[in-house]
Design a protein around this motif. Structure first.
Motif, PDB file in Angstrom:
ATOM      1  N   UNK A   6      14.238   1.825  70.841  1.00 33.80           N
ATOM      2  CA  UNK A   6      14.923   0.935  69.973  1.00 33.80           C
ATOM      3  C   UNK A   6      14.458   0.229  68.914  1.00 33.80           C
ATOM      4  N   UNK A   7      15.228   0.226  67.696  1.00 32.18           N
ATOM      5  CA  UNK A   7      14.961  -0.441  66.542  1.00 32.18           C
ATOM      6  C   UNK A   7      15.904  -1.419  65.993  1.00 32.18           C
ATOM      7  N   UNK A   8      15.547  -2.480  65.651  1.00 31.97           N
ATOM      8  CA  UNK A   8      16.437  -3.713  65.091  1.00 31.97           C
ATOM      9  C   UNK A   8      16.206  -3.674  63.727  1.00 31.97           C
ATOM     10  N   UNK A   9      17.354  -3.859  62.782  1.00 34.87           N
ATOM     11  CA  UNK A   9      17.197  -3.876  61.572  1.00 34.87           C
ATOM     12  C   UNK A   9      17.945  -5.133  60.993  1.00 34.87           C
ATOM     13  N   UNK A  10      17.401  -6.133  60.319  1.00 37.14           N
ATOM     14  CA  UNK A  10      17.997  -7.411  59.930  1.00 37.14           C
ATOM     15  C   UNK A  10      18.184  -7.212  58.584  1.00 37.14           C
ATOM     16  N   UNK A  11      19.766  -7.287  58.032  1.00 35.54           N
ATOM     17  CA  UNK A  11      20.073  -7.055  56.872  1.00 35.54           C
ATOM     18  C   UNK A  11      19.875  -7.900  55.725  1.00 35.54           C
ATOM     19  N   UNK A  12      20.272  -7.692  54.697  1.00 38.11           N
ATOM     20  CA  UNK A  12      19.737  -8.519  53.362  1.00 38.11           C
ATOM     21  C   UNK A  12      20.681  -9.660  53.419  1.00 38.11           C
ATOM     22  N   UNK A  18      13.066 -12.636  64.145  1.00 41.42           N
ATOM     23  CA  UNK A  18      13.869 -11.896  64.932  1.00 41.42           C
ATOM     24  C   UNK A  18      13.055 -11.408  66.136  1.00 41.42           C
ATOM     25  N   UNK A  19      13.315 -11.739  67.410  1.00 43.75           N
ATOM     26  CA  UNK A  19      12.611 -11.135  68.423  1.00 43.75           C
ATOM     27  C   UNK A  19      13.574 -10.215  69.228  1.00 43.75           C
ATOM     28  N   UNK A  20      12.936  -9.016  69.373  1.00 42.48           N
ATOM     29  CA  UNK A  20      13.609  -7.854  70.208  1.00 42.48           C
ATOM     30  C   UNK A  20      12.697  -7.537  71.485  1.00 42.48           C
ATOM     31  N   UNK A  21      13.537  -7.671  72.513  1.00 39.62           N
ATOM     32  CA  UNK A  21      12.724  -7.601  74.002  1.00 39.62           C
ATOM     33  C   UNK A  21      13.455  -6.564  74.780  1.00 39.62           C
ATOM     34  N   UNK A  26       8.897  -7.236  70.621  1.00 35.90           N
ATOM     35  CA  UNK A  26       8.650  -6.853  69.112  1.00 35.90           C
ATOM     36  C   UNK A  26       9.418  -8.084  68.254  1.00 35.90           C
ATOM     37  N   UNK A  27       8.368  -8.808  67.180  1.00 36.48           N
ATOM     38  CA  UNK A  27       9.132  -9.468  66.518  1.00 36.48           C
ATOM     39  C   UNK A  27       9.203  -9.096  64.770  1.00 36.48           C
ATOM     40  N   UNK A  28       9.920  -9.311  64.064  1.00 35.64           N
ATOM     41  CA  UNK A  28       9.834  -9.281  62.648  1.00 35.64           C
ATOM     42  C   UNK A  28      10.046 -10.563  61.763  1.00 35.64           C
ATOM     43  N   UNK A  29       9.365 -10.341  60.569  1.00 34.29           N
ATOM     44  CA  UNK A  29       9.349 -11.539  59.722  1.00 34.29           C
ATOM     45  C   UNK A  29      10.508 -11.254  58.590  1.00 34.29           C
ATOM     46  N   UNK A  51      12.898  -4.305  59.547  1.00 35.00           N
ATOM     47  CA  UNK A  51      12.895  -3.653  60.750  1.00 35.00           C
ATOM     48  C   UNK A  51      11.718  -3.644  61.548  1.00 35.00           C
ATOM     49  N   UNK A  52      12.092  -3.441  62.914  1.00 32.00           N
ATOM     50  CA  UNK A  52      10.990  -3.584  64.015  1.00 32.00           C
ATOM     51  C   UNK A  52      11.457  -2.727  65.007  1.00 32.00           C
ATOM     52  N   UNK A  53      10.554  -1.970  65.645  1.00 31.52           N
ATOM     53  CA  UNK A  53      10.855  -1.005  66.536  1.00 31.52           C
ATOM     54  C   UNK A  53       9.892  -1.200  67.667  1.00 31.52           C
ATOM     55  N   UNK A  54      10.128  -0.965  68.877  1.00 29.27           N
ATOM     56  CA  UNK A  54       9.269  -0.660  70.299  1.00 29.27           C
ATOM     57  C   UNK A  54       8.115   0.706  69.867  1.00 29.27           C
ATOM     58  N   UNK A  55       6.932   0.289  70.266  1.00 33.38           N
ATOM     59  CA  UNK A  55       6.229   1.594  70.289  1.00 33.38           C
ATOM     60  C   UNK A  55       6.668   2.665  71.369  1.00 33.38           C
TER      61      UNK A  55
END
Length: 428
Positions: free
Chosen positions: A250-256, A268-271, A283-286, A293-297
């Protein structure tokens, strides 16, 4: 004519059943709609005890609600046999907008009557600086080479809260489920070779799918690219069916955003959580206003033997079923970008061919993936919506059956009436 009136009552009952099924309440909603976490509407109120000997007994398959104070400790009881594995999950729900210290969180432990710890899990807010719903679980696992926590009897679930910054009470949602033992023991060693690469992004383009407000009404997803909008402070819940032998990515992308370009750490925190609502990874992104974008290993495929691993992520991938994704947007984002929603895309891959389930000695319950689950994932149905859909299907089939009986009954009644009056059959 009396028979016709009786038939009318049967049809009326059928119509009423259909209307009642259609009118059933609940179902998935956009996360945050009405404010805050969406608790299971069938959860029972329970009062945790300060002593294990006063603990109320939990029933398998049932959800519960309680409240815990700052630095509180609460006990609950489960009565276990010597064959089944047992899991108790706890979702801690602070008041929206609260602050959180690095070590603020919950710890959930299961103990036997002698005080031996059978298993525990601790989850904290970490360095994100804001309170949000978090979940942890504890379990008693039947292990071939273990002597601890293997006997039948009373076991106790201890929920502990650690708080540095938040003095307000937290709401709790608890759920207790069981997993049958095996007819024959299987392997306990992890496979040496497994696919550790990251797959290509799913094809087909984005589709709209808003998340639920909690585990209970999480929106279903299958492999694909899913688009929604998320507000600062909001948490969205999704669920994905993952079968034995399959891997979830799973990958999360926060748009502009066109508003500003301020930097927000841990925006953003993705669990990821397993079918027993146990924590697997996060995982979290700044964010600085540009796409991020942030993704799980990559993690191992779902397998029974994963439960014998020492690391939490692999250990949590111990059974098939609905895996949960939660995404939380920090309330700090509102200070830099306003309180309007930001565009969020989730990209989900489920790879690998399903493998046979282990030889369970009984019904696998929630630890399986059915054709109905796959249909729910394709249509986006939450758990309550899928249950209502199944109810309507049964009512529809019953309706077809009643309709057929009505037609045949009317035909027979008509023929008998003609014969009684001396009339022959109508020429064809």
């Amino acid at each position: 004519m009396k028979r016709l009136r009786g038939t009318g009552r049967t049809a009326g009952v059928l119509a009423a059943a259909v209307c009642a099924a259609l009118a059933l309440p609940g179902g998935a909603r956009a996360a945050g709609e009405g404010g805050g976490y969406a608790f299971d509407d069938k959860a029972r109120r329970v009062k945790g005890a300060i002593s294990n000997l006063d603990a109320e007994r939990l029933t398998a398959g049932q959800s519960y609600r309680d409240t815990i104070r700052k630095d509180g400790k609460l006990y609950y009881r489960v009565d276990l046999d010597a064959r089944q594995n047992a899991y108790v999950s706890v979702v801690a729900v602070p008041k929206p907008g609260g602050k959180a210290g690095y070590s603020d969180g919950i710890k959930v432990t299961m103990q036997d009557g002698s005080g031996t710890n059978c298993g525990y899990q601790s989850v904290s807010f970490g360095g994100f600086g804001f309170a949000r719903p978090i979940a942890a679980y504890t379990h008693r696992t039947i292990e071939p080479d273990s002597s601890a926590c293997q006997l039948a009897g009373a076991y106790y679930v201890l929920v502990e809260r650690t708080s540095e910054s938040d003095s307000a009470d937290w709401e709790l949602e608890l759920r207790y489920v069981t997993e049958p033992g095996l007819k024959t023991a299987g392997p306990t060693a992890l496979p040496e070779n497994w696919a550790s690469g990251t797959p290509q992004p799913p094809a087909g383009g984005p589709q709209r799918r808003d998340g639920g407000g909690g585990f209970h009404d999480a929106a279903s997803l299958r492999q694909g690219e899913w688009r929604t909008d998320i507000k600062p402070g909001q948490t969205m819940y999704y669920r994905v069916p993952v079968d034995w032998g399959q891997q979830i990515f799973a990958t999360a992308e926060l748009g502009s955003s066109p508003v500003a370009d301020d930097y927000v750490s841990s925006a953003l925190t993705l669990s990821l959580l397993n079918p027993a609502r146990g924590y697997v990874a996060s995982r979290d992104l700044s964010y600085d206003g540009d796409p991020s974008t942030v993704a799980f290993d990559p993690e191992r495929p779902v397998a029974f033997e994963n439960r014998f691993a020492s690391d939490d992520a692999t250990n949590g991938l111990r059974f098939a079923g609905w895996y949960y994704l939660s995404a939380t947007l920090s309330p700090e984002v509102a200070k830099a970008y306003g309180d309007k929603p930001l565009p969020l895309t989730l990209r989900v891959n489920v790879t690998g061919q399903p493998r046979p389930a282990p030889p369970y000695d009984g019904d696998a319950g929630p630890f399986t993936v059915t054709d109905d689950d796959r249909e729910a994932a394709a249509s986006g149905l939450s758990g309550p919506q899928a249950a209502r859909s199944a109810t309507l299907t049964v009512v529809g089939v019953a309706g077809i059956g009643v309709g057929t009986v009505l037609v045949l009954g009317l035909g027979a009644w008509w023929l008998l009436a003609r014969r009684a009056s001396g009339a022959g059959p109508t020429p064809g």
